[in-house]
Design a protein around this motif. Structure first.
Motif, short mmCIF file in Angstrom:
data_model
loop_
_atom_site.label_atom_id
_atom_site.label_comp_id
_atom_site.label_asym_id
_atom_site.label_seq_id
_atom_site.Cartn_x
_atom_site.Cartn_y
_atom_site.Cartn_z
N LEU A 1 6.43 3.57 -11.82
CA LEU A 1 6.53 4.47 -11.22
C LEU A 1 5.62 5.69 -11.89
O LEU A 1 4.72 6.38 -11.09
CB LEU A 1 7.87 5.71 -11.61
N ARG A 2 4.85 5.55 -13.07
CA ARG A 2 4.19 6.39 -14.27
C ARG A 2 3.21 6.35 -13.74
O ARG A 2 1.99 6.53 -13.79
CB ARG A 2 4.45 6.62 -15.23
N PRO A 3 2.50 4.46 -13.34
CA PRO A 3 1.14 4.61 -12.90
C PRO A 3 0.96 5.52 -11.84
O PRO A 3 -0.40 5.35 -11.35
CB PRO A 3 0.85 2.71 -13.25
N VAL A 4 1.79 4.42 -10.61
CA VAL A 4 1.93 4.82 -8.94
C VAL A 4 1.30 6.36 -9.45
O VAL A 4 0.81 7.35 -8.62
CB VAL A 4 2.84 4.75 -8.73
N ALA B 1 -1.55 8.92 -7.66
CA ALA B 1 -1.50 9.50 -6.91
C ALA B 1 -2.62 11.20 -7.75
O ALA B 1 -3.38 11.75 -6.26
CB ALA B 1 -0.27 9.94 -6.64
N GLN B 2 -2.69 11.62 -8.60
CA GLN B 2 -3.28 12.38 -9.16
C GLN B 2 -5.10 11.99 -8.22
O GLN B 2 -5.77 12.89 -8.81
CB GLN B 2 -2.81 12.93 -10.40
N LEU C 1 6.73 12.95 -4.78
CA LEU C 1 5.77 12.34 -3.92
C LEU C 1 6.23 10.93 -3.21
O LEU C 1 5.86 11.05 -2.24
CB LEU C 1 4.99 11.99 -5.19
N PHE C 2 7.95 10.56 -4.08
CA PHE C 2 7.87 9.21 -3.69
C PHE C 2 8.70 9.16 -2.30
O PHE C 2 9.96 10.46 -2.03
CB PHE C 2 8.28 8.62 -4.52
N ALA D 1 -8.21 1.44 -10.08
CA ALA D 1 -7.73 3.08 -10.51
C ALA D 1 -7.85 2.74 -12.08
O ALA D 1 -7.73 1.72 -13.12
CB ALA D 1 -6.40 3.08 -9.80
N ASP D 2 -8.19 4.07 -13.00
CA ASP D 2 -7.82 3.84 -13.97
C ASP D 2 -6.42 4.48 -14.41
O ASP D 2 -6.70 5.80 -15.05
CB ASP D 2 -8.93 5.36 -14.90
#
Length: 214
Positions: A20-23, A27-28, A69-70, A172-173
């Motif tokens: 969840l957190r990397p996605v 998204a940001q 978001l999901f 992505a970073d």
């Protein structure tokens, strides 16, 4: 910005903060409007999940109840055949039409192994690829040919992901979150806490159903 939607597939056995957190960070970074979580039915490259399809979907529901978001897309659970990503993207592209920007989220580990995927050369015909960092994986592709392929398709600007429907790769970073579902299942069997590894609502569901205790 356009209405850029992305798919993120996995066994989600169970879903955790490493998913969840990397996605959310991705998204940001890229202006994703929506991320469809795509639980695999028959994952082609790994052992079968311990939790049933129904339980894995229920865990996803618990995880995203306060994360707008999901959303969840269960189409791969309705197929008895292996969950080929390219077939799913082809179907989604047919539904959304030729102009909707679509993306597929993968980890760096998957990018490095992409040449082993079913019809991998067709993936960029249907969607962009958004690649999240993974702990311990090299940045370079395994062969000069694959490195050239990557460099040919790299997006230099987020706007490209919104202006084109498909065809670009974004490196992505995103934060490195070193959590694995295997480790969570091992900790459950050992009676250890998993509070920092996955959402509280998912832990509550696992506790109520007695998952991952055998």
């Amino acid at each position: 910005m356009s209405d850029l939607h992305a798919l993120f597939g996995g066994t989600f056995d169970p879903v955790h903060f490493g998913h969840l957190r990397p996605v959310e960070a991705l998204a940001q970074q890229t202006g994703l409007a929506r991320v469809l979580l795509l639980p695999n039915n028959v994952p082609p490259h790994r052992p079968q999940p311990e939790a049933s399809p129904t339980q894995r979907v229920e865990m996803l529901r618990c995880a995203i109840e306060d994360r707008p978001l999901f959303a969840i897309d269960t189409r791969e659970l309705q197929r008895d055949t292996p969950s080929w990503t390219v077939a799913t993207l082809e179907a989604l592209r047919a539904e959304r039409g030729p102009q909707q920007p679509l993306a597929f989220i993968i980890g760096q580990d998957s990018l490095l192994n992409l040449s082993g995927w079913h019809r991998w050369q067709d993936l960029l015909s249907f969607a962009h690829l958004l690649v999240c960092k993974r702990p311990g994986y090299p940045a370079e592709m395994g062969s000069p040919e694959m490195q050239r392929w990557l460099e040919t398709h790299l997006a230099r600007d987020v706007a490209q992901l919104h202006q084109q429907p498909a065809g670009a790769i974004w490196l992505a970073d995103t934060p490195l979150v070193d959590i694995s579902a295997t480790e969570i299942r091992r900790r459950r069997r050992a009676g250890l806490s998993c509070d920092s590894l996955l959402p509280a609502a998912v832990i509550d569901y696992i506790d109520r159903t007695g998952l991952y205790l055998k």
